[in-house]
Scaffold this motif. Structure first.
Motif, PDB file in Angstrom:
ATOM      1  N   SER A  18      17.287   5.402  51.742  1.00  0.00           N
ATOM      2  CA  SER A  18      18.641   4.997  51.355  1.00  0.00           C
ATOM      3  C   SER A  18      19.583   4.904  52.552  1.00  0.00           C
ATOM      4  O   SER A  18      20.713   4.447  52.438  1.00  0.00           O
ATOM      5  N   TYR A  19      19.129   5.359  53.689  1.00  0.00           N
ATOM      6  CA  TYR A  19      20.004   5.341  54.862  1.00  0.00           C
ATOM      7  C   TYR A  19      19.422   4.406  55.920  1.00  0.00           C
ATOM      8  O   TYR A  19      18.403   4.690  56.551  1.00  0.00           O
ATOM      9  N   LEU A  58      25.724  14.338  48.236  1.00  0.00           N
ATOM     10  CA  LEU A  58      24.638  13.409  48.593  1.00  0.00           C
ATOM     11  C   LEU A  58      23.915  12.908  47.351  1.00  0.00           C
ATOM     12  O   LEU A  58      23.547  11.735  47.268  1.00  0.00           O
ATOM     13  N   CYS A 117      25.916  10.016  55.561  1.00  0.00           N
ATOM     14  CA  CYS A 117      25.885   9.600  54.155  1.00  0.00           C
ATOM     15  C   CYS A 117      26.886  10.402  53.311  1.00  0.00           C
ATOM     16  O   CYS A 117      27.547   9.864  52.436  1.00  0.00           O
ATOM     17  N   PHE A 142      22.130   9.394  47.744  1.00  0.00           N
ATOM     18  CA  PHE A 142      21.319   9.549  48.954  1.00  0.00           C
ATOM     19  C   PHE A 142      20.283  10.677  48.837  1.00  0.00           C
ATOM     20  O   PHE A 142      19.525  10.911  49.768  1.00  0.00           O
ATOM     21  N   ASP A 157      30.616   9.146  53.856  1.00  0.00           N
ATOM     22  CA  ASP A 157      30.899   7.724  53.650  1.00  0.00           C
ATOM     23  C   ASP A 157      30.813   6.906  54.928  1.00  0.00           C
ATOM     24  O   ASP A 157      31.661   6.055  55.207  1.00  0.00           O
ATOM     25  N   LYS A 211      26.236  10.457  45.527  1.00  0.00           N
ATOM     26  CA  LYS A 211      26.387   9.162  46.201  1.00  0.00           C
ATOM     27  C   LYS A 211      25.066   8.404  46.301  1.00  0.00           C
ATOM     28  O   LYS A 211      24.993   7.336  46.918  1.00  0.00           O
TER      29      LYS A 211
END
Length: 459
Positions: free
Chosen positions: A147-148, A128, A243, A133, A246, A131
């Motif tokens: 971020s989501y 996480l 998240c 998040f 992917d 990436k």
RNA sequence: GGCUAGGUGGCAGAGUGGUUAUGCUGCGGCCUGCAAAGCCGUCUACGCCGGUUCGAUUCCGACCCUAGCCUCCA
């Protein structure tokens, strides 16, 4: 008939189609093992046990129910009692499983424990961060909710409103108020694990995401739990998993059981109205508790009272009364078909009250039927229905003999009945009635049937 | 305040655009030596106000009330 389930995310009942043909994966949020399970904890266990039983009729089911054995409440219990954490969790895991077994809950296929999946959690947290998040701050790792995009979808919450309405004190290291902890530092006295962010312990939500992924795959079919878990627990699980994977869907269907109240009040320790399953099963048959929990539809609120239990007991008495004295072989029982209408009710979003109504329909038909062969067939069908729903698992004679011993033993009762029979044969009804009164005072009710006198313990 | 569920006969609790839910309880009857169990019958149920409709408890809108979540919680 297709199984229908109510999906919390969609807010309505939808046809159930598993990701893979013929196979279903289901994850249920299980107990935090710092105390005995109360009757409210038992509701999801029973509800999803029933769902698992129904699903197994049509699918190869893999059912996981986790055990949360890393938790502040456990730590607090350890400090308070001076007992090591392992000892506490081992004790309550065993108690949980014993208590649930007593109310007919079958063991799930997998019971993953948080303490055994810390490596997976650390790995998922790392992903996480990588990436973008999640972020590290003062030894914590936090999920960056902003971020989501999909955040709030499950619990139907608007992020902006949440910020405005937030009543929580915002920790200074958080970028945003609703960012939640994936990892937090641990003090030397408390349990901790080494991680890239120092010695610490996982936040609450990450365990379910990590364990579900490990044991059931990235996308699971059904995720269940109590209604109160929708936010924040499940919303956060969903965000993390999606998240980390992917964008892969985390759960295809979200199912949540309604709350239980005690005499119209919220169950809480301060009100002193917490009923522990562990205590209740000492005086109440497990099937009575199970039926009481299934007496209302799982999504409806359920009020728990002595009346609820009394009603469930009477209903089971009726079912047991119908099959009493009918000899059904194990083979006939195993081969009997559960009536279609009953199965259909359960497959329609687990409509247990409707299923019970079908169950009583069977009992009524059986009671009216005189042909012995037909009676056997109907009794077999009732037993098969009971095997599906977790009822009629006791021999009827044992059922009516009572859950707890009374002042008279079974032998005493049989002797008194023999005495009364002799009086009746002699047409000495005064003497016969005196015996019956004596039994009645001891809580024993007798019933003169065509094939002799039977008795039952009345509570 | 925001969000989400609900309000059904004496009680519990399903369901449905027009026909018996079911269980318990009460009442009457059958059965029984009398009971119990069982069976049969029975007690003018759908929060309130409008709207749509030939017809709404069931669909739509407003209102009232209740519960849960918004903070650890099944």
């Amino acid at each position: 008939m297709t199984i229908q389930v109510h999906d919390t995310r969609k807010g309505r009942k939808v046809p159930f189609e598993p990701l893979h043909d013929g196979e279903v994966t289901m994850y249920l949020c299980g107990p935090t093992v710092y105390n005995y399970a109360h009757i409210g904890n038992a509701r999801p266990a029973v509800v999803f046990d029933l769902l698992a039983r129904v699903l197994r009729r049509s699918y190869k089911l893999t059912f996981a129910r986790n055990i949360t054995d890393i938790d502040d409440k456990i730590n607090a219990a350890s400090i308070e009692t001076g007992k090591p954490i392992d000892e506490i969790t081992a004790k309550y895991i065993k108690a949980y499983n014993d208590d649930m077994a007593a109310i007919g809950v079958q063991r799930p296929d997998i019971e993953p424990r948080a303490t055994q999946h810390v490596a997976e959690m650390i790995s998922m947290i790392g992903e996480l961060i990588d990436k973008g998040f999640a972020y590290e701050a003062e030894g914590h790792v936090l999920f960056d909710v902003a971020s989501y995009k999909g955040y709030g979808e499950l619990s139907k919450r608007d992020l902006r409103e949440m910020i405005a309405g937030s009543r929580v004190e915002v920790a200074p290291y958080k970028r945003a108020a609703q960012d939640f902890v994936l990892w937090k530092p641990s003090t030397p006295e408390l349990p901790g694990w080494d991680s890239p962010w120092g010695r610490g312990r996982p936040g609450w939500h990450i365990e379910c995401s990590a364990m579900a992924a490990k044991h059931l795959g990235r996308t699971i079919d059904i995720h269940g739990g109590g209604l109160d878990l929708v936010f924040p627990h499940h919303e956060n699980e969903l965000a993390q998993s999606c998240c980390a994977h992917d964008g892969a869907d985390f759960a295809r269907y979200w199912m949540h059981n309604g709350f239980l109240s005690m005499d119209h009040e919220k169950m809480s320790k301060s009100l002193g109205n917490v009923v522990l399953v562990h205590e209740l099963i000492k005086t109440v048959p497990g099937e009575v508790i199970r039926l009481a929990l299934l007496s209302a539809h799982y999504r409806q609120p359920l009020d728990w009272s002595t009346e609820t239990l009394k009603s469930a007991k009477r209903q089971l008495d009726r079912l047991y009364g119908a099959i009493r004295g009918i000899d059904v072989s194990d083979e006939a029982r195993a081969n009997a078909e559960v009536p279609e209408a009953l199965v259909a009710a359960l497959e329609d979003d687990l409509n247990s009250p409707k299923a019970m109504s079908e169950f009583f329909g069977l009992a009524k038909t059986l009671n009216k039927t005189t042909d012995p062969k037909q009676r056997q067939q109907l009794a077999a069908a009732m037993l098969a229905a009971g095997d599906l729903m977790g009822f009629l698992q006791t021999d009827p004679e044992a059922w009516f003999a009572g859950h707890v011993e009374g002042e008279l033993s079974a032998d005493d009762i049989e002797a008194l009945i023999a005495k009364r029979d002799a009086a009746r044969a002699a047409r000495d009804f005064a003497a016969a009635d005196a015996v019956r009164d004596q039994l009645s005072e001891a809580g024993i009710q007798i019933e003169d049937g065509a094939s002799g006198t039977t008795w039952r313990r009345i509570d």
